[in-house]
Design a protein around this motif. Structure first.
Motif, short mmCIF file in Angstrom:
data_model
loop_
_atom_site.label_atom_id
_atom_site.label_comp_id
_atom_site.label_asym_id
_atom_site.label_seq_id
_atom_site.Cartn_x
_atom_site.Cartn_y
_atom_site.Cartn_z
N LEU A 261 38.53 50.35 75.53
CA LEU A 261 39.75 51.08 75.88
C LEU A 261 40.93 50.52 75.12
O LEU A 261 40.90 49.42 74.60
N ARG A 262 41.97 51.30 75.05
CA ARG A 262 43.21 50.89 74.39
C ARG A 262 44.25 50.60 75.46
O ARG A 262 44.34 51.30 76.45
N VAL A 263 45.04 49.56 75.22
CA VAL A 263 46.09 49.18 76.14
C VAL A 263 47.24 48.58 75.32
O VAL A 263 47.02 47.97 74.28
N ILE B 232 51.29 44.59 77.72
CA ILE B 232 50.64 44.69 79.03
C ILE B 232 49.37 43.84 79.05
O ILE B 232 49.11 43.12 80.01
N LYS B 233 48.60 43.90 77.97
CA LYS B 233 47.37 43.10 77.89
C LYS B 233 47.71 41.61 77.97
O LYS B 233 47.08 40.86 78.73
N ARG B 234 48.70 41.17 77.23
CA ARG B 234 49.08 39.76 77.21
C ARG B 234 49.52 39.30 78.61
O ARG B 234 49.07 38.28 79.11
N ARG B 235 50.39 40.11 79.24
CA ARG B 235 50.90 39.74 80.57
C ARG B 235 49.78 39.75 81.62
O ARG B 235 49.73 38.89 82.50
#
Length: 86
Positions: A6-8, A12-15
């Motif tokens: 999936l793409r994010v 947001i991914k880091r947090r």
């Protein structure tokens, strides 16, 4: 075992990774917990709601203000800047 791609958003991914690390979970484990709960309860395991900014009543309110501005009935006053933390 299946694999999901999936793409994010990068931020947001880091947090999320930082928060999950604090909890002691990997991203994969957290997603598996989420999917197991969805499968077991057959629902999203938290409340979802629309952004109230786009509610019908707020859009009517904003349109009224816009009309007041166009017709010269709006009155503006200086105020302190309100900063909101995310």
């Amino acid at each position: 075992m299946a694999q999901i791609s999936l793409r994010v958003d990068d931020d947001i991914k880091r947090r999320a990774e930082e928060a999950l690390d604090d909890i002691g979970l990997s991203m994969s484990a957290a997603i598996n917990v989420f999917l197991k709960k969805v499968a077991r309860e057959r629902r999203i395991p938290f409340e979802l709601s629309a952004d109230p900014f786009y509610s019908e009543s707020n859009l009517r309110y904003l349109e009224g203000i816009s009309q007041d501005i166009r017709e010269g009935r709006a009155h503006f006053a200086e105020h302190d800047l309100i900063e909101v933390e995310d």
